[in-house]
Write an enzyme that holds these catalytic residues in place. Sequence first.
Site, PDB file in Angstrom:
ATOM      1  CG  ASP A 155      47.144 -69.714  79.166  1.00  0.00           C
ATOM      2  OD1 ASP A 155      47.702 -68.836  79.682  1.00  0.00           O
ATOM      3  OD2 ASP A 155      45.962 -70.089  79.543  1.00  0.00           O
ATOM      4  CG  HIS A 183      44.203 -69.100  82.719  1.00  0.00           C
ATOM      5  ND1 HIS A 183      44.887 -68.766  81.516  1.00  0.00           N
ATOM      6  CD2 HIS A 183      43.810 -67.946  83.270  1.00  0.00           C
ATOM      7  CE1 HIS A 183      45.079 -67.609  81.591  1.00  0.00           C
ATOM      8  NE2 HIS A 183      44.486 -66.901  82.608  1.00  0.00           N
TER       9      HIS A 183
END
Length: 330
Positions: A155, A183
Amino acid sequence: MLVLVTGAAGQIAYSLLYSIAKGDVFGKEQPLVLVLLDITPMMTVLEGVVMELQDCALPLLREVIPTDKEEVAFKDLDIAILVGSMPRREGMERKDLLKANVKIFKSQGAALDKYAKKTVKVVVVGNPANTNCLIASKSAPSIPKENFSCLTRLDHNRAKSQIALKLGVSANDVKNVIIWGNHSSTQYPDVNHAKVNVKGKEVGVYEAIKDDSWLKGDFILTVQQRGAAVIKARKLSSAMSAAKAICDHVRDIWFGTPAGEFVSMGVISDGNSYSVPEDLIYSFPVVIKDKTWKFVEGLPINDFSREKMDLTAKELTEEKETAVEFLSSA
């Protein structure tokens, strides 16, 4: 050194194993033994992976040990990269996914506790990564909680590259983006403290981009939903980029973060100064030195950020409660 990769017959591992074995992660001098764990039905596929690793004729790779037994896989490890998990199948509730994974990570945590070195570093990739990591840690009470981390570097890299693309610079010119929280699609990609090198001058990302509504809107959504976008396009989940992110994450644990830079990692929230509840694996900005991470302290948090950080913490707290319920019965 002994390196374990679980889910070793899967597609992330297929990209990851080559990078590790050729020295991208632990350096070009470090001989390695790779231990590959997967479930029994995957052992034939795993044999093929072993053959390919042998056929790469890599000078650092001393031995490859394929196995479906935890007592073999977790013995004397220096590092465990837990990629394998139960994937979400169509029509599956997140709760069902959690239940299946609690079982896996409870068992692997117990195996780490029993067989691995107490200094082992454990990186959890398999989703839901934060909660799986927490379960593994809770199931390995003799290994320090700080030794467990989960992957939010993918990410982090996605956020860096979106900024770089927008400005027409290299991803290397962007630093200190932050992924806060889970996440999942509630994660908060934060560029309030990020810097970008534009024509040799370091400026804040907000100042460089001059488009607050994009930074507070589409940019965040793109990073949050990038995994789903890849699946939609490729009909498979992110593998090459996930493998690259794992390499980045582990290399930083091993060799430390560059001066003046911090990275995002899911780590135990105990003792943080950002009002994130204790006892969660939550992604924070960290710096790493001598294989030990520390929170980056004292970053000012505005109201917009606060709201987003709290939202993802709430999701993680709920996941944890569900998982802990399953843990007692697993």
